[in-house]
Enzyme design. Structure first.
Site, PDB file in Angstrom:
ATOM      1  N   GLU A 129     -16.995  -2.035  -7.535  1.00 18.71           N
ATOM      2  CA  GLU A 129     -18.021  -2.896  -7.239  1.00 18.71           C
ATOM      3  C   GLU A 129     -19.250  -2.626  -7.728  1.00 18.71           C
ATOM      4  OE1 GLU A 129     -20.051  -2.688  -3.453  1.00 18.71           O
ATOM      5  OE2 GLU A 129     -18.346  -1.686  -2.290  1.00 18.71           O
TER       6      GLU A 129
ATOM      7  N   LYS B 231     -27.477 -10.172  -4.617  1.00 17.16           N
ATOM      8  CA  LYS B 231     -26.237  -9.665  -4.005  1.00 17.16           C
ATOM      9  C   LYS B 231     -25.154 -11.141  -3.743  1.00 17.16           C
ATOM     10  CE  LYS B 231     -24.315  -7.577   0.300  1.00 17.16           C
ATOM     11  NZ  LYS B 231     -24.710  -6.601   1.550  1.00 17.16           N
TER      12      LYS B 231
ATOM     13  N   VAL C  89     -17.662  -6.411  -2.036  1.00 18.71           N
ATOM     14  CA  VAL C  89     -16.097  -6.168  -1.926  1.00 18.71           C
ATOM     15  C   VAL C  89     -15.293  -7.307  -1.816  1.00 18.71           C
ATOM     16  CG1 VAL C  89     -14.204  -5.351  -0.416  1.00 18.71           C
ATOM     17  CG2 VAL C  89     -16.487  -4.014  -0.448  1.00 18.71           C
TER      18      VAL C  89
ATOM     19  N   ASP D 235     -20.760 -13.076  13.604  1.00 20.48           N
ATOM     20  CA  ASP D 235     -21.032 -12.362  12.273  1.00 20.48           C
ATOM     21  C   ASP D 235     -19.836 -11.495  11.978  1.00 20.48           C
ATOM     22  OD1 ASP D 235     -22.227 -11.205  10.131  1.00 20.48           O
ATOM     23  OD2 ASP D 235     -23.719 -10.309  11.520  1.00 20.48           O
TER      24      ASP D 235
ATOM     25  N   SER E 276     -17.766 -10.004   8.188  1.00 24.04           N
ATOM     26  CA  SER E 276     -17.611  -9.874   6.763  1.00 24.04           C
ATOM     27  C   SER E 276     -16.703 -10.902   6.188  1.00 24.04           C
ATOM     28  CB  SER E 276     -17.813  -8.557   6.409  1.00 24.04           C
ATOM     29  OG  SER E 276     -17.563  -8.572   5.106  1.00 24.04           O
ATOM     30  N   ALA E 277     -17.107 -11.590   4.978  1.00 25.91           N
ATOM     31  CA  ALA E 277     -16.261 -12.112   4.261  1.00 25.91           C
ATOM     32  C   ALA E 277     -15.111 -11.442   3.583  1.00 25.91           C
ATOM     33  CB  ALA E 277     -17.136 -12.977   3.174  1.00 25.91           C
ATOM     34  N   ASP E 278     -15.401 -10.049   3.634  1.00 23.47           N
ATOM     35  CA  ASP E 278     -14.321  -9.147   3.250  1.00 23.47           C
ATOM     36  C   ASP E 278     -12.871  -9.683   3.719  1.00 23.47           C
ATOM     37  OD1 ASP E 278     -16.545  -8.026   1.865  1.00 23.47           O
ATOM     38  OD2 ASP E 278     -16.294  -6.426   2.869  1.00 23.47           O
TER      39      ASP E 278
ATOM     40  N   LYS F 262     -17.813   1.386   8.406  1.00 17.90           N
ATOM     41  CA  LYS F 262     -18.797   2.165   9.099  1.00 17.90           C
ATOM     42  C   LYS F 262     -18.781   1.908  10.661  1.00 17.90           C
ATOM     43  CE  LYS F 262     -22.301   1.960   5.436  1.00 17.90           C
ATOM     44  NZ  LYS F 262     -21.234   1.291   4.164  1.00 17.90           N
TER      45      LYS F 262
END
Length: 361
Positions: A27, A88, A108, A140, A142-144, A161
């Site tokens: 990435e 980003k 990612v 909330d 992540s789109a990951d 994390k």
């Protein structure tokens, strides 16, 4: 037509893919937004060299002037590292960036998508995005996660994390059908720490087992990702006592200051960097180094499996053709002497003509 969006693959990466040679995607968000300048450029070069030293072609991915590029040349890599205007880009941002000619670093999610689109099967990153703390109120996430649910790619990471909701993230990975395996570990790593309190269902012992898992997923027709959770060695991880203290303080400060929703994660990351005296940054770099090494080993095993005549994912040339008739089986078109012919006369039944003659007056 305005805008450009065709994916451009560098000659080096294209040749490697065509030859079935090992390739690992990298990435670019880490380069543009995750590390301070000018060290970010040095790390970007180091990660590519680490893959090459293991016999693997690196494919750093970014969008340059509206064109998604898989495999960056030196000027493009320098631009991503040095230009403060690089934005980003997650998956949702790609079409707009391509249509309007922006230059951006891929997350990612967007890296996985672009890599999978050109046939790259391995991707190394630091840590996955996940479900954020308080997501029950903020939604909330992540789109990951949703992107990996639809991409046939194997991602090597050091977990997520610890500032995220790890338990909720694992639940979402399960719900989305994303396979998660621990690389020589039975517990899910917490990025800064090699272990968390969350057990994993599956553990693999080497790169060959991951490649075999990939082959089995292909045979099953699965199109979701495989996440390989690779913990940091203990001597490269953050001190557990320091980690726990900083995390507790950061969460308390966020509550006191009324920081909520999407603002929580950047605040926690900034606090970690400040309160650990930069140690969290070194952990981040070590995590990516280790993951590139493991992803490279898996890519080598996958390339060897793909070329091997004994690859269980490939058809066995000595096996009988399942579409061909079995020469030892009875011909279904021939009459079965043991079964009555439902279409022909029954020889044991009386002749209707003879019966008629016998009853003629």
């Amino acid at each position: 037509m305005a805008g450009r969006s065709n994916i451009v693959v560098s000659a080096t990466v294209r040749d490697a893919l065509a030859a079935g040679a090992p390739v690992v995607a990298l990435e670019s968000t880490l380069i543009a937004h995750g590390l301070p300048r000018p060290r970010n450029r040095d790390v970007a070069v180091e990660l590519e060299e680490l893959a090459r030293a293991r016999g693997v072609t690196p494919a750093t991915i970014a969008v340059i002037d509206g064109v998604p590029r898989v495999g960056l040349d030196e000027p493009d890599l320098r631009r991503i590292a040095d230009d403060a205007n690089v934005i980003k880009l997650s998956v949702r941002d790609l079409p707009v960036a391509c249509a309007t000619g922006w230059t951006g670093a891929t997350t990612v999610a967007s890296t996985a998508l672009l890599a999978a689109r050109v046939g790259i099967r391995l991707f190394a990153t630091g840590g996955l995005g996940g479900v954020h703390r308080g997501a029950g109120d903020s939604f909330d996430e992540s789109a990951d996660l949703v992107t990996l649910a639809a991409m046939p790619i194997t991602v090597v990471s050091a977990g997520v994390k610890s500032i995220l909701d790890i338990g909720a993230t694992l639940e979402r990975l399960e719900t989305l059908g994303i396979t998660v395996v621990g690389y020589r570990t039975s517990t899910f790593p917490g990025f800064y720490l090699p272990h968390t309190t969350y057990d994993l269902d599956w553990r693999v012992g080497d790169a060959g087992q991951v490649a075999a898992t990939m082959a089995a997923a292909d045979l099953l027709g699965l199109t979701s990702a495989i996440v390989v959770a690779n913990p940091l060695p203990t001597d490269q991880a953050l001190d557990p006592a320091l980690h726990d203290r900083v995390l507790a303080d950061a969460l308390a400060w966020a509550t006191e200051r009324g920081i909520r929703g999407k603002a929580v994660t950047p605040f926690l990351l900034e606090t970690f960097h400040r309160e650990t005296g930069g140690a969290s940054l070194e952990v981040n770099i070590n995590a990516v180094r280790n993951n590139v090494a493991v992803a490279s080993d898996i890519a080598l095993a996958w390339a060897a499996k793909d070329r091997s005549p004994t690859d269980p994912a490939a058809p066995d040339p000595t096996a009988p053709d399942p579409a061909a008739p079995d020469p030892t089986a009875p011909d279904p078109a021939a009459p079965d002497s043991a079964a009555p012919d439902l279409a022909g006369p029954d020889p044991s039944a009386p002749d209707p003509a003879a019966v008629a003659r016998a009853h003629r007056p």
